[in-house]
Design a protein around this motif. Structure first.
Motif, short mmCIF file in Angstrom:
data_model
loop_
_atom_site.label_atom_id
_atom_site.label_comp_id
_atom_site.label_asym_id
_atom_site.label_seq_id
_atom_site.Cartn_x
_atom_site.Cartn_y
_atom_site.Cartn_z
N SER A 19 1.39 4.74 -7.97
CA SER A 19 1.54 4.18 -9.32
C SER A 19 2.57 3.05 -9.33
O SER A 19 2.33 1.98 -9.87
CB SER A 19 1.96 5.27 -10.31
OG SER A 19 0.95 6.23 -10.44
N VAL A 20 3.73 3.31 -8.73
CA VAL A 20 4.79 2.30 -8.70
C VAL A 20 4.33 1.09 -7.88
O VAL A 20 4.50 -0.06 -8.29
CB VAL A 20 6.10 2.89 -8.14
CG1 VAL A 20 7.12 1.79 -7.87
CG2 VAL A 20 6.67 3.92 -9.10
N GLY A 21 3.72 1.34 -6.74
CA GLY A 21 3.24 0.25 -5.89
C GLY A 21 2.22 -0.64 -6.59
O GLY A 21 2.29 -1.87 -6.50
N ALA A 22 1.31 -0.02 -7.34
CA ALA A 22 0.28 -0.79 -8.05
C ALA A 22 0.88 -1.64 -9.15
O ALA A 22 0.52 -2.82 -9.31
CB ALA A 22 -0.78 0.15 -8.61
N GLU A 23 1.78 -1.06 -9.94
CA GLU A 23 2.38 -1.80 -11.06
C GLU A 23 3.27 -2.95 -10.57
O GLU A 23 3.18 -4.06 -11.07
CB GLU A 23 3.18 -0.87 -11.97
CG GLU A 23 2.33 0.09 -12.77
CD GLU A 23 1.45 -0.59 -13.81
OE1 GLU A 23 1.78 -1.70 -14.27
OE2 GLU A 23 0.43 0.02 -14.17
N VAL A 24 4.12 -2.66 -9.59
CA VAL A 24 5.01 -3.71 -9.07
C VAL A 24 4.19 -4.78 -8.34
O VAL A 24 4.47 -5.97 -8.45
CB VAL A 24 6.10 -3.11 -8.16
CG1 VAL A 24 6.93 -4.20 -7.50
CG2 VAL A 24 7.00 -2.16 -8.96
N ILE A 27 2.89 -7.84 -10.35
CA ILE A 27 3.79 -8.89 -10.83
C ILE A 27 3.41 -10.20 -10.14
O ILE A 27 3.27 -10.24 -8.91
CB ILE A 27 5.26 -8.53 -10.52
CG1 ILE A 27 5.68 -7.25 -11.26
CG2 ILE A 27 6.19 -9.69 -10.89
CD1 ILE A 27 7.04 -6.72 -10.83
N PRO A 28 3.25 -11.28 -10.91
CA PRO A 28 2.89 -12.57 -10.31
C PRO A 28 3.89 -12.99 -9.23
O PRO A 28 5.10 -12.89 -9.42
CB PRO A 28 2.94 -13.54 -11.49
CG PRO A 28 2.69 -12.67 -12.69
CD PRO A 28 3.35 -11.35 -12.37
N GLY A 29 3.37 -13.41 -8.08
CA GLY A 29 4.20 -13.88 -6.99
C GLY A 29 4.53 -12.82 -5.95
O GLY A 29 4.97 -13.14 -4.86
N VAL A 30 4.32 -11.54 -6.30
CA VAL A 30 4.63 -10.47 -5.35
C VAL A 30 3.55 -10.44 -4.28
O VAL A 30 2.36 -10.42 -4.57
CB VAL A 30 4.73 -9.10 -6.07
CG1 VAL A 30 4.81 -7.96 -5.06
CG2 VAL A 30 5.93 -9.08 -6.99
N THR A 31 3.98 -10.45 -3.01
CA THR A 31 3.04 -10.48 -1.89
C THR A 31 2.96 -9.14 -1.17
O THR A 31 1.99 -8.87 -0.48
CB THR A 31 3.42 -11.58 -0.88
OG1 THR A 31 4.77 -11.36 -0.44
CG2 THR A 31 3.30 -12.96 -1.52
N ASP A 32 4.00 -8.29 -1.31
CA ASP A 32 3.99 -6.99 -0.64
C ASP A 32 4.95 -6.05 -1.35
O ASP A 32 5.99 -6.48 -1.85
CB ASP A 32 4.42 -7.13 0.83
CG ASP A 32 4.29 -5.83 1.60
OD1 ASP A 32 3.19 -5.22 1.55
OD2 ASP A 32 5.27 -5.41 2.23
N VAL A 33 4.56 -4.77 -1.41
CA VAL A 33 5.40 -3.73 -2.00
C VAL A 33 5.41 -2.54 -1.06
O VAL A 33 4.34 -2.06 -0.67
CB VAL A 33 4.88 -3.28 -3.39
CG1 VAL A 33 5.77 -2.19 -3.96
CG2 VAL A 33 4.78 -4.44 -4.35
N GLN A 34 6.60 -2.10 -0.66
CA GLN A 34 6.75 -0.92 0.17
C GLN A 34 7.54 0.11 -0.62
O GLN A 34 8.68 -0.15 -1.02
CB GLN A 34 7.48 -1.25 1.47
CG GLN A 34 6.75 -2.23 2.36
CD GLN A 34 5.44 -1.68 2.89
OE1 GLN A 34 5.35 -0.52 3.27
NE2 GLN A 34 4.42 -2.51 2.87
N VAL A 35 6.92 1.27 -0.87
CA VAL A 35 7.58 2.33 -1.62
C VAL A 35 7.90 3.46 -0.66
O VAL A 35 7.01 3.97 0.02
CB VAL A 35 6.67 2.84 -2.77
CG1 VAL A 35 7.40 3.90 -3.58
CG2 VAL A 35 6.22 1.69 -3.67
N ASP A 36 9.17 3.85 -0.60
CA ASP A 36 9.62 4.93 0.27
C ASP A 36 10.01 6.12 -0.60
O ASP A 36 11.06 6.10 -1.26
CB ASP A 36 10.80 4.46 1.11
CG ASP A 36 11.25 5.50 2.13
OD1 ASP A 36 10.91 6.69 1.98
OD2 ASP A 36 11.93 5.12 3.08
N LEU A 37 9.16 7.14 -0.61
CA LEU A 37 9.38 8.31 -1.45
C LEU A 37 10.67 9.04 -1.06
O LEU A 37 11.45 9.46 -1.91
CB LEU A 37 8.18 9.26 -1.37
CG LEU A 37 8.26 10.54 -2.19
CD1 LEU A 37 8.36 10.22 -3.68
CD2 LEU A 37 7.03 11.41 -1.92
N ALA A 58 7.72 -3.06 -14.82
CA ALA A 58 6.58 -2.54 -14.05
C ALA A 58 6.83 -1.08 -13.67
O ALA A 58 5.92 -0.24 -13.76
CB ALA A 58 6.35 -3.39 -12.81
N VAL A 59 8.03 -0.77 -13.24
CA VAL A 59 8.38 0.61 -12.87
C VAL A 59 8.28 1.51 -14.11
O VAL A 59 7.75 2.62 -14.04
CB VAL A 59 9.79 0.67 -12.23
CG1 VAL A 59 10.28 2.10 -12.09
CG2 VAL A 59 9.76 -0.03 -10.87
#
Length: 68
Positions: A19-24, A27-37, A58-59
């Protein structure tokens, strides 16, 4: 490229991570999101620095909170 790491509170499972990865990631301009639980961190890579309020929104939309 700009990379920033944020701490997110309330994540407890892989659904939270998705969920967090998809929302963040939306965001325009974001190229990668890494979520560490395990650490509760979200690392955002973007073309230009992303405004922290956009990440917080977004979060929040995902149902969690950005630690301040």
């Amino acid at each position: 490229m700009a990379t920033q790491t944020y701490i997110v509170t309330g994540m407890t499972c892989s659904h939270c991570v998705n969920s967090v990865g998809a929302e963040v990631g939306a965001i325009p301009g974001v190229t990668d999101v890494q979520v560490d639980l395990a650490s509760g961190t979200v690392t955002v890579t973007s073309d230009q620095p992303v405004d922290e309020t956009a990440v917080a929104a977004a979060v929040d939309e995902a149902g969690y909170e950005l630690a301040r």
